[in-house]
Design a protein around this motif. Structure first.
Motif, PDB file in Angstrom:
ATOM      1  N   VAL A 556       0.221 -43.708 -51.240  1.00 52.81           N
ATOM      2  CA  VAL A 556      -0.327 -42.376 -51.542  1.00 52.81           C
ATOM      3  C   VAL A 556       0.502 -41.297 -50.850  1.00 52.81           C
ATOM      4  CG1 VAL A 556      -2.318 -40.877 -51.221  1.00 52.81           C
ATOM      5  CG2 VAL A 556      -2.648 -43.231 -51.983  1.00 52.81           C
ATOM      6  N   LEU A 557       0.894 -41.547 -49.604  1.00 53.67           N
ATOM      7  CA  LEU A 557       1.733 -40.585 -48.887  1.00 53.67           C
ATOM      8  C   LEU A 557       3.034 -40.326 -49.640  1.00 53.67           C
ATOM      9  CD1 LEU A 557       1.692 -41.201 -45.026  1.00 53.67           C
ATOM     10  CD2 LEU A 557       1.004 -39.174 -46.277  1.00 53.67           C
ATOM     11  N   SER A 558       3.582 -41.393 -50.212  1.00 55.15           N
ATOM     12  CA  SER A 558       4.824 -41.248 -50.964  1.00 55.15           C
ATOM     13  C   SER A 558       4.639 -40.311 -52.145  1.00 55.15           C
ATOM     14  CB  SER A 558       5.305 -42.621 -51.455  1.00 55.15           C
ATOM     15  OG  SER A 558       6.466 -42.497 -52.241  1.00 55.15           O
ATOM     16  N   ARG A 559       3.512 -40.456 -52.848  1.00 55.88           N
ATOM     17  CA  ARG A 559       3.237 -39.555 -53.979  1.00 55.88           C
ATOM     18  C   ARG A 559       3.013 -38.123 -53.486  1.00 55.88           C
ATOM     19  NH1 ARG A 559       1.833 -41.602 -59.135  1.00 55.88           N
ATOM     20  NH2 ARG A 559       2.865 -43.626 -59.345  1.00 55.88           N
ATOM     21  N   VAL A 560       2.323 -37.995 -52.364  1.00 58.68           N
ATOM     22  CA  VAL A 560       2.079 -36.662 -51.804  1.00 58.68           C
ATOM     23  C   VAL A 560       3.404 -36.001 -51.432  1.00 58.68           C
ATOM     24  CG1 VAL A 560       1.055 -35.418 -49.866  1.00 58.68           C
ATOM     25  CG2 VAL A 560      -0.242 -37.229 -51.008  1.00 58.68           C
ATOM     26  N   ALA A 561       4.311 -36.779 -50.826  1.00 56.42           N
ATOM     27  CA  ALA A 561       5.601 -36.232 -50.410  1.00 56.42           C
ATOM     28  C   ALA A 561       6.398 -35.726 -51.599  1.00 56.42           C
ATOM     29  CB  ALA A 561       6.395 -37.294 -49.657  1.00 56.42           C
ATOM     30  N   CYS A 562       6.268 -36.399 -52.710  1.00 58.02           N
ATOM     31  CA  CYS A 562       7.004 -35.982 -53.905  1.00 58.02           C
ATOM     32  C   CYS A 562       6.606 -34.572 -54.322  1.00 58.02           C
ATOM     33  CB  CYS A 562       6.748 -36.967 -55.037  1.00 58.02           C
ATOM     34  SG  CYS A 562       7.689 -36.614 -56.544  1.00 58.02           S
ATOM     35  N   HIS A 563       5.321 -34.237 -54.148  1.00 57.84           N
ATOM     36  CA  HIS A 563       4.852 -32.903 -54.534  1.00 57.84           C
ATOM     37  C   HIS A 563       5.280 -31.837 -53.530  1.00 57.84           C
ATOM     38  CE1 HIS A 563       2.145 -33.694 -57.997  1.00 57.84           C
ATOM     39  NE2 HIS A 563       2.225 -34.919 -57.520  1.00 57.84           N
ATOM     40  N   GLY A 564       5.629 -32.235 -52.316  1.00 59.83           N
ATOM     41  CA  GLY A 564       5.998 -31.244 -51.308  1.00 59.83           C
ATOM     42  C   GLY A 564       7.485 -31.101 -51.110  1.00 59.83           C
ATOM     43  N   SER A 565       8.292 -31.808 -51.895  1.00 59.95           N
ATOM     44  CA  SER A 565       9.734 -31.751 -51.707  1.00 59.95           C
ATOM     45  C   SER A 565      10.352 -30.651 -52.555  1.00 59.95           C
ATOM     46  CB  SER A 565      10.370 -33.098 -52.064  1.00 59.95           C
ATOM     47  OG  SER A 565      10.056 -33.441 -53.397  1.00 59.95           O
ATOM     48  N   ILE A 566      11.588 -30.326 -52.247  1.00 59.34           N
ATOM     49  CA  ILE A 566      12.320 -29.302 -52.983  1.00 59.34           C
ATOM     50  C   ILE A 566      12.463 -29.746 -54.432  1.00 59.34           C
ATOM     51  CG2 ILE A 566      14.539 -28.107 -53.187  1.00 59.34           C
ATOM     52  CD1 ILE A 566      14.898 -28.547 -50.184  1.00 59.34           C
ATOM     53  N   ARG A 567      12.079 -28.925 -55.343  1.00 63.66           N
ATOM     54  CA  ARG A 567      12.112 -29.303 -56.747  1.00 63.66           C
ATOM     55  C   ARG A 567      13.514 -29.120 -57.325  1.00 63.66           C
ATOM     56  NH1 ARG A 567       8.127 -32.322 -56.820  1.00 63.66           N
ATOM     57  NH2 ARG A 567       8.338 -32.388 -59.079  1.00 63.66           N
ATOM     58  N   SER A 568      13.790 -29.884 -58.371  1.00 62.42           N
ATOM     59  CA  SER A 568      15.026 -29.681 -59.104  1.00 62.42           C
ATOM     60  C   SER A 568      14.979 -28.305 -59.752  1.00 62.42           C
ATOM     61  CB  SER A 568      15.174 -30.761 -60.181  1.00 62.42           C
ATOM     62  OG  SER A 568      15.222 -32.039 -59.595  1.00 62.42           O
ATOM     63  N   GLY A 569      16.124 -27.621 -59.757  1.00 58.76           N
ATOM     64  CA  GLY A 569      16.182 -26.292 -60.353  1.00 58.76           C
ATOM     65  C   GLY A 569      16.037 -25.169 -59.349  1.00 58.76           C
ATOM     66  N   ARG A 570      15.788 -25.499 -58.089  1.00 55.46           N
ATOM     67  CA  ARG A 570      15.652 -24.449 -57.079  1.00 55.46           C
ATOM     68  C   ARG A 570      17.002 -24.158 -56.439  1.00 55.46           C
ATOM     69  NH1 ARG A 570      12.644 -24.851 -51.201  1.00 55.46           N
ATOM     70  NH2 ARG A 570      13.791 -23.124 -50.256  1.00 55.46           N
ATOM     71  N   ARG A 571      17.358 -22.898 -56.395  1.00 53.97           N
ATOM     72  CA  ARG A 571      18.610 -22.503 -55.756  1.00 53.97           C
ATOM     73  C   ARG A 571      18.445 -22.517 -54.237  1.00 53.97           C
ATOM     74  NH1 ARG A 571      22.222 -18.135 -58.933  1.00 53.97           N
ATOM     75  NH2 ARG A 571      22.192 -19.131 -60.980  1.00 53.97           N
ATOM     76  N   MET A 572      19.437 -23.053 -53.567  1.00 52.15           N
ATOM     77  CA  MET A 572      19.390 -23.142 -52.112  1.00 52.15           C
ATOM     78  C   MET A 572      20.583 -22.407 -51.519  1.00 52.15           C
ATOM     79  SD  MET A 572      18.339 -27.156 -51.591  1.00 52.15           S
ATOM     80  CE  MET A 572      18.201 -26.967 -49.809  1.00 52.15           C
ATOM     81  N   ARG A 573      20.344 -21.718 -50.403  1.00 49.51           N
ATOM     82  CA  ARG A 573      21.426 -21.057 -49.692  1.00 49.51           C
ATOM     83  C   ARG A 573      22.212 -22.095 -48.893  1.00 49.51           C
ATOM     84  NH1 ARG A 573      17.025 -18.334 -48.098  1.00 49.51           N
ATOM     85  NH2 ARG A 573      17.413 -18.949 -45.939  1.00 49.51           N
ATOM     86  N   ALA A 574      23.397 -21.699 -48.460  1.00 49.80           N
ATOM     87  CA  ALA A 574      24.248 -22.612 -47.698  1.00 49.80           C
ATOM     88  C   ALA A 574      23.545 -23.084 -46.438  1.00 49.80           C
ATOM     89  CB  ALA A 574      25.568 -21.924 -47.346  1.00 49.80           C
ATOM     90  N   GLU A 575      22.809 -22.181 -45.762  1.00 52.47           N
ATOM     91  CA  GLU A 575      22.103 -22.575 -44.550  1.00 52.47           C
ATOM     92  C   GLU A 575      21.055 -23.642 -44.848  1.00 52.47           C
ATOM     93  OE1 GLU A 575      22.455 -19.588 -45.710  1.00 52.47           O
ATOM     94  OE2 GLU A 575      23.466 -18.318 -44.224  1.00 52.47           O
ATOM     95  N   GLU A 576      20.354 -23.500 -45.964  1.00 59.35           N
ATOM     96  CA  GLU A 576      19.335 -24.490 -46.327  1.00 59.35           C
ATOM     97  C   GLU A 576      19.968 -25.840 -46.665  1.00 59.35           C
ATOM     98  OE1 GLU A 576      15.750 -22.069 -48.449  1.00 59.35           O
ATOM     99  OE2 GLU A 576      17.660 -22.087 -49.532  1.00 59.35           O
ATOM    100  N   MET A 577      21.067 -25.806 -47.396  1.00 57.47           N
ATOM    101  CA  MET A 577      21.716 -27.057 -47.766  1.00 57.47           C
ATOM    102  C   MET A 577      22.242 -27.796 -46.542  1.00 57.47           C
ATOM    103  SD  MET A 577      23.653 -26.223 -51.387  1.00 57.47           S
ATOM    104  CE  MET A 577      24.570 -24.791 -50.832  1.00 57.47           C
ATOM    105  N   ASN A 578      22.858 -27.067 -45.625  1.00 59.33           N
ATOM    106  CA  ASN A 578      23.364 -27.709 -44.409  1.00 59.33           C
ATOM    107  C   ASN A 578      22.229 -28.224 -43.538  1.00 59.33           C
ATOM    108  OD1 ASN A 578      26.383 -27.626 -44.207  1.00 59.33           O
ATOM    109  ND2 ASN A 578      26.014 -25.465 -44.667  1.00 59.33           N
ATOM    110  N   ALA A 579      21.118 -27.481 -43.495  1.00 60.89           N
ATOM    111  CA  ALA A 579      19.963 -27.958 -42.727  1.00 60.89           C
ATOM    112  C   ALA A 579      19.423 -29.250 -43.324  1.00 60.89           C
ATOM    113  CB  ALA A 579      18.876 -26.885 -42.710  1.00 60.89           C
ATOM    114  N   LEU A 580      19.437 -29.341 -44.649  1.00 58.89           N
ATOM    115  CA  LEU A 580      18.991 -30.572 -45.296  1.00 58.89           C
ATOM    116  C   LEU A 580      19.899 -31.738 -44.942  1.00 58.89           C
ATOM    117  CD1 LEU A 580      17.010 -31.875 -47.379  1.00 58.89           C
ATOM    118  CD2 LEU A 580      18.699 -31.304 -49.134  1.00 58.89           C
TER     119      LEU A 580
END
Length: 615
Positions: A556-580
């Motif tokens: 169940v946690l795995s399914r919950v995590a899927c809903h809280g993760s960065i979605r496809s199609g979202r633009r990310m700044r360089a700082e966010e990408m490097n933090a990831l």
């Protein structure tokens, strides 16, 4: 019948044929018994030859200590063995101990046993359908040769149950490979003499070095270099049980459980307890349709395990099965998590294989096709491709310019300023492609990251850590979300409401088939409650057979995590990408998402240059 039948003693030949039905099920069973006898005799080289899948010929040659001439006839008697004295059936240190193999094989086939012990003369004895011939002298160096012909000629009904020669030969090969894994310091050879040919099917030389080095070399020879390169070392001990071996990374998984090799005191076994424990170790690292690959060895005092459960000795019974299961799950799990963000090299290999260089302009496409004759032409060298491109490029450039850049589609990639350190394992983010894939530059090449899959694993690990500490932090909704699920679905969710509350999800009945969502996990931020509840309900239905609360909560946690993760199609700044990228490097098991798929692909610069003919 007017009168009951009289009780009578079965003849020795009939008894042996009945016993052979338990010990020798197919040619592979015969090979297993004979090779195990050779290993128990201290052999350092074992050569097996079969013909017609083992139906017409099985020959096993070893360089062990052999059998004395006076003991040859006794060796063919039932329950005659040199491996135990019968005083303690639990203190077993050898593969065999029943003393049934040779007697059973001689009862259903035509067998010749030739042996010579150091300091004694060679001797030979033959047995056909249980009838023995006298012992006679024979020429042989030290060791033993067992030749079995016409298996099951004395019980022809058994032949009808055998599979094709190819299938039986594959079963024999599987037996040899398993025993070769168990004994890395012994050389093994398998030959096939079917149809008058004599071809080598399998061969491994004796390994050297310490146990782990020898085992690693043997596994590389049998399971392939890919397994050896993508497996983590296992070495753990608990209360008299020692677990060693190698377990493959989750991204090096299989579609079927064909690469799981388990051993107890070096004995190959197919034990449901151990198979279930291995599956549990990969529980939230693989999807249900994928299976782990591993070669694991459990060593313990023979008193702690009973191997006298089945005539084939493929099943065992542990005195403390819960202890063994816990050791295997914990040790494998710990080793996989210690691998950090590592993903299997086969992911990069598959990616490179998917790239197909375009033929140079002006080169006929058919020059890259398979000719009708069935042979493949030599692949153009890198210099040839560059020369062809150089010859065509001047004519190609004006055509492109004539089209006008305004007519070209807008690029879907954004190049970012260089903010990170490419010396780090996952490098520095340089671009985002299609708002879903992060391209990072490393010191040795480049990394392509699936941002949704990677963040899904990161969120999942955070949720697990929170739940283990003091439960997942929840945030109250200003206005509860009302979700219609139907009477059955609502009842199913409300039955596990206390467990969901531990995950930061608080639900209450709202009448009929509806539930009210009052709190959601704080880590997820804004949540689509209807989609989340339906996903959790699907997971509960899928995981119902497990019966383990912990496994269900993780799912169940795995399914919950899927809903809280960065979605496809979202633009990310360089700082966010490097933090990831930095968080991936610090998070265990971040090399794969919650479903076992890789989160990133790493391409070495040398491989990229090879794609463009630069090497």
């Amino acid at each position: 019948m007017n009168q009951p039948p009289a009780i009578h003693q079965l003849g020795e030949d009939v008894v042996n044929r009945i016993a052979a039905g338990e010990v020798v099920e197919r040619p592979a069973s015969a090979v297993k018994e004979l090779v195990e006898n050779a290993l128990d005799a201290g052999a350092k080289r074992v050569e097996v030859t079969i013909a017609d899948g083992g139906r017409t010929l099985i020959r096993v040659v070893d360089d062990g200590w052999g059998i004395a001439p006076d003991d040859l006839a006794l060796a063919l008697a039932r329950h005659a063995t040199s491996k135990i004295d019968g005083s303690d059936l639990l203190n077993i240190h050898t593969f065999g101990f029943r003393g049934e193999a040779l007697a059973s094989l001689g009862a259903v086939g035509r067998m010749t046993l030739t042996s010579r012990r150091a300091g004694a003369d060679g001797a030979q004895i033959a047995v056909s359908g249980g009838a023995q011939s006298p012992v006679r002298p024979a020429a042989l160096t030290q060791g033993t040769v067992v030749e079995l012909r016409d298996l099951f000629f004395a019980t022809p009904a058994r032949l009808k149950f055998l599979r094709t020669d190819r299938a039986e030969a594959q079963a024999v090969g599987d037996v040899i490979r398993r025993l070769a894994m168990a004994e890395p310091f012994v050389a093994f050879t398998l030959r096939d003499a079917s149809g008058g040919d004599d071809r080598q099917v399998f061969r491994v030389d004796a390994e050297s070095g310490d146990l782990f080095d020898a085992l690693h070399g043997r596994l590389a020879a049998i399971l392939g270099r890919d397994f050896a390169e993508n497996a983590v070392k296992i070495d753990a001990e608990r209360e008299g049980f020692h677990l060693t071996g190698y377990a493959a990374l989750p991204t090096y998984s299989r579609g079927a459980a064909v690469a799981q090799y388990l051993f107890v005191n070096n004995r190959p076994v197919r034990d449901k307890l151990l198979i279930g424990a291995l599956k549990g170790a990969y529980a939230d690292l693989l999807s249900r349709d994928r299976h782990p690959a591993a070669a694991l060895f459990i060593s313990c005092d023979p008193q702690l395990v009973d191997v006298n459960v089945h005539p084939a000795k493929s099943e065992v019974r542990f005195r403390d099965p819960a202890l063994v299961r816990g050791l295997l799950v914990t040790a494998v799990r710990h080793a996989l998590l210690q691998s950090g963000h590592r993903a299997s090299t086969t992911v990069a290999d598959a990616t490179l294989a998917a790239f197909r260089p375009e033929p140079a302009a002006g080169v006929p496409p058919r020059s890259y096709q398979m000719p009708l004759g069935g042979y493949a032409p030599a692949r153009p060298s890198g210099s040839a491709i560059r020369s062809a491109w150089a010859a065509q490029a001047p004519a190609a450039v004006p055509d492109i310019a004539a089209q006008g850049f305004a007519e070209m589609s807008a690029p879907s990639a954004r190049v970012e300023p260089e903010l990170g350190d490419d010396a780090l394992p996952l490098g520095a983010a340089r671009a985002q492609i299609h708002e879903n894939y992060i391209v990072a530059q490393t010191a040795q090449g480049m990394v392509i990251v699936d941002q949704h899959a990677a963040h899904e694993r990161l969120v999942y690990e955070r949720l697990k850590a929170q739940m283990a500490a003091n439960g997942v932090a929840a945030q109250a909704l200003l206005i509860p979300d009302i979700v219609e699920l139907g009477a059955e679905g609502a009842g199913r969710l409300l039955a596990v409401a206390p467990d969901l509350a531990r995950l930061g999800l608080t639900i209450e009945p709202f009448g009929g088939g509806a539930v009210a969502v009052r709190e959601t996990p704080a880590l997820l931020g804004e949540v689509d409650s209807p989609a989340l509840l339906r996903d959790i309900l699907d997971e509960l239905n899928d995981a119902d057979s497990s019966g383990l609360l912990g496994a269900k909560l993780d799912a169940v946690l795995s399914r919950v995590a899927c809903h809280g993760s960065i979605r496809s199609g979202r633009r990310m700044r360089a700082e966010e990408m490097n933090a990831l990228l930095r968080e991936m490097e610090a998070t265990p098991a971040s090399g794969q998402c919650n479903h076992g798929r890789p989160t990133y692909v790493e391409l070495k610069l040398a491989d990229i240059e090879r794609l463009f003919g630069r090497r």
